[in-house]
Scaffold this motif. Structure first.
Motif, mmCIF file in Angstrom:
data_model
loop_
_atom_site.group_PDB
_atom_site.id
_atom_site.type_symbol
_atom_site.label_atom_id
_atom_site.label_comp_id
_atom_site.label_asym_id
_atom_site.label_seq_id
_atom_site.Cartn_x
_atom_site.Cartn_y
_atom_site.Cartn_z
ATOM 1 N N GLY A 425 -0.609 149.344 32.682
ATOM 2 C CA GLY A 425 -1.662 148.758 32.368
ATOM 3 C C GLY A 425 -1.931 147.288 32.965
ATOM 4 N N ASP A 426 -1.065 146.730 33.588
ATOM 5 C CA ASP A 426 -0.890 145.502 34.286
ATOM 6 C C ASP A 426 -1.979 145.462 35.330
ATOM 7 O OD1 ASP A 426 0.858 144.890 32.222
ATOM 8 O OD2 ASP A 426 2.579 145.051 33.701
ATOM 9 N N ILE A 427 -2.562 144.284 35.549
ATOM 10 C CA ILE A 427 -3.545 144.205 36.658
ATOM 11 C C ILE A 427 -3.209 143.048 37.496
ATOM 12 C CG2 ILE A 427 -6.154 143.562 37.092
ATOM 13 C CD1 ILE A 427 -6.446 143.964 33.956
ATOM 14 N N LEU A 428 -3.148 143.688 38.948
ATOM 15 C CA LEU A 428 -2.334 142.738 39.840
ATOM 16 C C LEU A 428 -3.534 142.493 40.945
ATOM 17 C CD1 LEU A 428 -0.028 141.526 41.702
ATOM 18 C CD2 LEU A 428 0.281 143.852 42.535
ATOM 19 N N GLY A 429 -3.677 141.322 41.493
ATOM 20 C CA GLY A 429 -4.526 141.254 42.351
ATOM 21 C C GLY A 429 -4.036 139.899 43.370
ATOM 22 N N ARG A 430 -4.732 139.980 44.616
ATOM 23 C CA ARG A 430 -4.509 138.926 45.454
ATOM 24 C C ARG A 430 -5.627 138.068 45.438
ATOM 25 N NH1 ARG A 430 -4.335 139.323 52.090
ATOM 26 N NH2 ARG A 430 -3.957 137.052 52.645
ATOM 27 N N MET A 431 -5.411 136.709 45.289
ATOM 28 C CA MET A 431 -6.195 135.568 44.832
ATOM 29 C C MET A 431 -7.030 135.056 46.305
ATOM 30 S SD MET A 431 -6.572 135.958 41.776
ATOM 31 C CE MET A 431 -7.498 134.584 41.207
ATOM 32 N N GLY A 432 -6.167 135.302 47.366
ATOM 33 C CA GLY A 432 -6.261 134.722 48.520
ATOM 34 C C GLY A 432 -5.016 133.887 49.000
ATOM 35 N N GLY A 433 -5.261 133.935 50.436
ATOM 36 C CA GLY A 433 -4.124 133.363 51.148
ATOM 37 C C GLY A 433 -2.694 134.000 50.603
ATOM 38 N N GLU A 434 -1.610 133.237 50.221
ATOM 39 C CA GLU A 434 -0.460 133.852 49.736
ATOM 40 C C GLU A 434 -0.190 133.723 48.280
ATOM 41 O OE1 GLU A 434 0.243 129.217 51.115
ATOM 42 O OE2 GLU A 434 -1.073 130.883 51.675
ATOM 43 N N GLU A 435 -1.294 133.750 47.601
ATOM 44 C CA GLU A 435 -1.635 133.518 46.111
ATOM 45 C C GLU A 435 -2.034 134.721 45.522
ATOM 46 O OE1 GLU A 435 -2.503 129.631 43.961
ATOM 47 O OE2 GLU A 435 -4.203 130.840 43.682
ATOM 48 N N PHE A 436 -0.980 135.070 44.387
ATOM 49 C CA PHE A 436 -1.328 136.500 43.907
ATOM 50 C C PHE A 436 -1.360 135.915 42.315
ATOM 51 C CE2 PHE A 436 0.832 137.379 47.455
ATOM 52 C CZ PHE A 436 0.503 138.669 47.867
ATOM 53 N N ALA A 437 -2.220 137.196 41.370
ATOM 54 C CA ALA A 437 -2.485 136.993 39.952
ATOM 55 C C ALA A 437 -2.144 138.273 39.397
ATOM 56 C CB ALA A 437 -3.642 136.311 39.696
ATOM 57 N N VAL A 438 -1.469 137.764 38.088
ATOM 58 C CA VAL A 438 -1.062 139.323 37.319
ATOM 59 C C VAL A 438 -2.012 138.992 35.766
ATOM 60 C CG1 VAL A 438 0.282 141.095 36.296
ATOM 61 C CG2 VAL A 438 0.746 139.619 38.443
ATOM 62 N N ALA A 439 -2.632 140.069 35.518
ATOM 63 C CA ALA A 439 -3.220 139.937 34.059
ATOM 64 C C ALA A 439 -2.498 140.838 33.393
ATOM 65 C CB ALA A 439 -4.745 140.229 34.137
ATOM 66 N N LEU A 440 -1.814 140.290 32.096
ATOM 67 C CA LEU A 440 -1.101 141.158 31.227
ATOM 68 C C LEU A 440 -1.759 141.417 29.870
ATOM 69 C CD1 LEU A 440 2.323 139.266 32.135
ATOM 70 C CD2 LEU A 440 1.414 141.436 32.954
ATOM 71 N N PRO A 441 -2.604 142.738 29.662
ATOM 72 C CA PRO A 441 -3.283 142.841 28.138
ATOM 73 C C PRO A 441 -1.853 143.235 27.392
ATOM 74 C CG PRO A 441 -4.058 144.137 30.112
ATOM 75 C CD PRO A 441 -2.771 143.584 30.742
ATOM 76 N N ASN A 442 -2.471 142.637 26.121
ATOM 77 C CA ASN A 442 -1.340 142.953 24.881
ATOM 78 C C ASN A 442 0.032 142.524 25.195
ATOM 79 O OD1 ASN A 442 -1.308 143.925 22.446
ATOM 80 N ND2 ASN A 442 -0.492 145.956 22.997
ATOM 81 N N THR A 443 0.108 141.277 25.752
ATOM 82 C CA THR A 443 1.370 140.609 26.082
ATOM 83 C C THR A 443 1.456 139.207 25.514
ATOM 84 O OG1 THR A 443 1.390 142.243 28.035
ATOM 85 C CG2 THR A 443 2.880 140.413 27.971
ATOM 86 N N ARG A 444 2.484 139.228 24.774
ATOM 87 C CA ARG A 444 2.674 137.591 24.316
ATOM 88 C C ARG A 444 3.506 137.111 25.357
ATOM 89 N NH1 ARG A 444 0.902 137.240 19.531
ATOM 90 N NH2 ARG A 444 0.893 139.001 17.797
ATOM 91 N N LEU A 445 3.828 135.666 25.002
ATOM 92 C CA LEU A 445 4.276 134.844 26.415
ATOM 93 C C LEU A 445 5.815 135.007 26.548
ATOM 94 C CD1 LEU A 445 4.031 132.212 27.967
ATOM 95 C CD2 LEU A 445 4.674 130.877 25.781
ATOM 96 N N THR A 446 6.466 135.370 25.477
ATOM 97 C CA THR A 446 7.729 135.719 25.751
ATOM 98 C C THR A 446 7.961 137.051 26.431
ATOM 99 O OG1 THR A 446 7.798 137.098 23.535
ATOM 100 C CG2 THR A 446 8.613 134.859 23.544
ATOM 101 N N ASP A 447 7.095 137.881 26.237
ATOM 102 C CA ASP A 447 7.412 139.307 27.420
ATOM 103 C C ASP A 447 6.628 138.902 28.553
ATOM 104 O OD1 ASP A 447 8.534 140.744 25.172
ATOM 105 O OD2 ASP A 447 6.202 141.098 24.443
ATOM 106 N N ALA A 448 5.952 138.051 28.577
ATOM 107 C CA ALA A 448 5.296 137.474 29.982
ATOM 108 C C ALA A 448 6.217 136.842 30.779
ATOM 109 C CB ALA A 448 4.074 136.750 29.831
ATOM 110 N N LEU A 449 6.852 135.968 30.221
ATOM 111 C CA LEU A 449 8.175 135.406 30.921
ATOM 112 C C LEU A 449 9.155 136.301 31.345
ATOM 113 C CD1 LEU A 449 8.760 132.167 28.679
ATOM 114 C CD2 LEU A 449 8.405 132.168 30.959
#
Length: 521
Positions: A425-449
């Motif tokens: 269910g995680d969302i991975l995308g390339r933002m441009g160049g060498e930069e990437f982003a991940v959106a983590l639905p239903n995920t608290r900070l401790t799990d995200a870390l």
């Protein structure tokens, strides 16, 4: 003469063509629809669509012949050749061709029509082929020199493929009235098959149609991968109406393998005929233990004279099929081949629109679309939501020292490592160049870390052969990572991503290859 259209316009014209052809049962109306589509796609001054089956060697049957005379397009009702022209025979023999002329030339009057004071100087001819059967020739012509190209020849072949099934359907309705009830079912199904761009739905309609027009306990649609010479399962149903999922296999055996090799249909009405065929059948489902099949009918899916796979129906009783069934299945398979290819083309276009062409993950626009939905959900329901930003460390050195090919390999390996470490269910995308982003639905900070550090380690452990082979003094691939969690003070997705971005830059400034969390200070 109309101007050449663009790619998206072409796709719309072809999609409309399928719907219009599916809605008519009159051969001349179908011919007009086909030639109007050719005019919109490529333009013409003269044209014809003539029915002719070289196997029957009967007189050609012109459906529609048009010429431009005095600036007006005029239907030529008397253009009825008693024998096929050399161009018709060449089109059938060669699968279509382009001819260009520099000047006016004489031609036998019985094989010409319209304005005899002029001569078309650029011409396209293609056969109209349904399954294995040639049913006619389609030609468009221009009075201008060098008007058509080889690319337009391919486009006219595509158009011919779209219209072949419709013409065959119409022809079949005229010639086979004794089983009009079955053809009525077939006609209704072909309308939906032609109009659908969903692969699963196309296969389901073909299966449901087969069960209505002939005995069918088991059903299979298999594709063919010519690069690997493998049979690729697409759709299979086992009695009683149970989907079965099977694996690829090398096309050196099995019923599909035999059809790919011979390009010929198969019809068996008892197990003696099956055993005598010498085919080593590929079994699936419960048939692996005990196969109850007594009769089999199978036909190839062919498009542009290339084998695309097989459609097969199987019955648990003897003598279940005859040549009428074979004919009906061939008509269905020819439509299925076009519809499946259209569905795959549509799917590939959709993927191109939402994926990054280098890494294969979501592009920036699609990432934001999906992440915005999850952000809105978190805002409305107060569910946890976190974002990770990653940036490849010292990426410029990869490009500067080893070239962009190695740089591209780094980005691909980072994307692969992330995809292998994230949840479904995680969302991975390339933002441009060498930069990437991940959106983590239903995920608290401790799990995200925890997820962020797992990504960092996975990327750090990734091996890039292009660099190791060069005995480079560069370090391996590492990333700086920033993490931020949604809070009520964060009003937009952009603001949340900006927080993760700031945390990522804090990682870079603190020595790289580490994870940092956004904090207000």
């Amino acid at each position: 003469m109309t101007a050449r259209s663009g790619l998206h316009t072409d796709l719309n014209i072809l999609a409309r063509l399928g719907r219009d052809l599916a809605g008519t049962s009159d051969a001349r109306t179908a011919a007009r629809i086909i030639l109007d589509a050719a005019d919109k796609l490529m333009g013409w001054d003269a044209c014809y669509l003539i029915l002719y089956d070289p196997e029957l060697d009967e007189e050609p049957r012109p459906l529609l012949t048009i010429d431009t005379i005095g600036g007006e397009r005029v239907i030529q009702p008397d253009a009825a050749p008693t024998r096929p022209s050399d161009n018709m025979l060449k089109a059938i023999r060669e699968g279509g061709f382009l001819s260009q002329y520099d000047r006016y030339f004489e031609i036998e009057p019985s094989l010409s029509f319209g304005d005899h004071s002029k001569r078309t100087l650029s011409q396209l001819f293609v056969p109209v082929v349904s399954g294995f059967r040639t049913i006619g020739v389609l030609s468009i012509q221009s009075y201008q020199r060098n008007y058509y190209t080889k690319e337009q020849l391919e486009l006219l072949r595509d158009l011919s493929s779209h219209c072949a099934g419709a013409l065959e359907r119409i022809w079949a309705q005229d010639a086979l009235s004794e089983f009009s009830g079955r053809l009525s079912v077939l006609h209704s199904a072909l309308s939906e098959i032609n109009a659908s761009l969903d692969l699963e739905r196309v296969c389901q309609v073909v299966y449901e149609t087969v069960t209505q027009v002939m005995p069918c306990d088991d059903f299979v649609i298999d594709g063919y991968d010519p690069q690997r010479n493998e049979i690729v399962p697409i759709y299979a149903v086992e009695y009683p109406n149970r989907r079965v999922f099977t694996n690829r296999y090398v096309a050196d055996h099995g019923m599909a393998g035999e059809i790919v090799r011979t390009l010929k249909p198969l019809l068996f009405n008892n197990t003696r005929e099956m055993d005598g065929s010498g085919i080593k059948f590929e079994l699936y489902g419960s048939a692996v233990q005990e196969d109850p099949t007594q009769s089999i009918i199978a036909v190839p899916m062919i498009l542009h004279k290339a084998i695309y796979g097989m459609v097969s129906a199987q019955s648990y009783r003897e003598d279940a099929y005859d040549h009428d069934d074979l004919y009906l299945l061939e008509v269905l398979s020819s439509h299925a081949a076009i519809a499946i290819e259209n569905a795959r083309l549509f799917d590939s276009i959709q993927k191109l629109a939402i994926t990054d062409p280098l890494t294969g993950i979501l592009n920036r626009r699609r990432f934001f679309e999906l992440a915005e939905r999850e952000f809105a959900k978190a805002e409305m329901t107060d569910t946890p939501f976190s974002v990770i930003m990653l940036d490849v460390d010292d990426f410029k050195q990869f490009n500067d020292r080893h070239g962009h090919k190695v740089g591209d390999g780094v980005l691909i390996r980072v994307a692969e490592s992330c995809m292998g470490s994230l949840r479904s269910g995680d969302i991975l995308g390339r933002m441009g160049g060498e930069e990437f982003a991940v959106a983590l639905p239903n995920t608290r900070l401790t799990d995200a870390l925890e997820i962020a550090d797992r990504l960092r380690i996975s990327i750090q452990d990734a091996v890039l052969p292009e660099i190791t082979d060069l005995q480079s003094d560069l370090h391996g691939i590492t990333v700086s990572v920033g993490v931020a969690e949604y809070t009520s003070s964060c009003k937009t997705l952009d603001a949340l991503i900006d927080r993760a971005d700031k945390a990522m830059y804090a990682s870079k400034h603190s020595g790289r290859n580490q994870v940092r969390v956004w904090r207000r200070d």
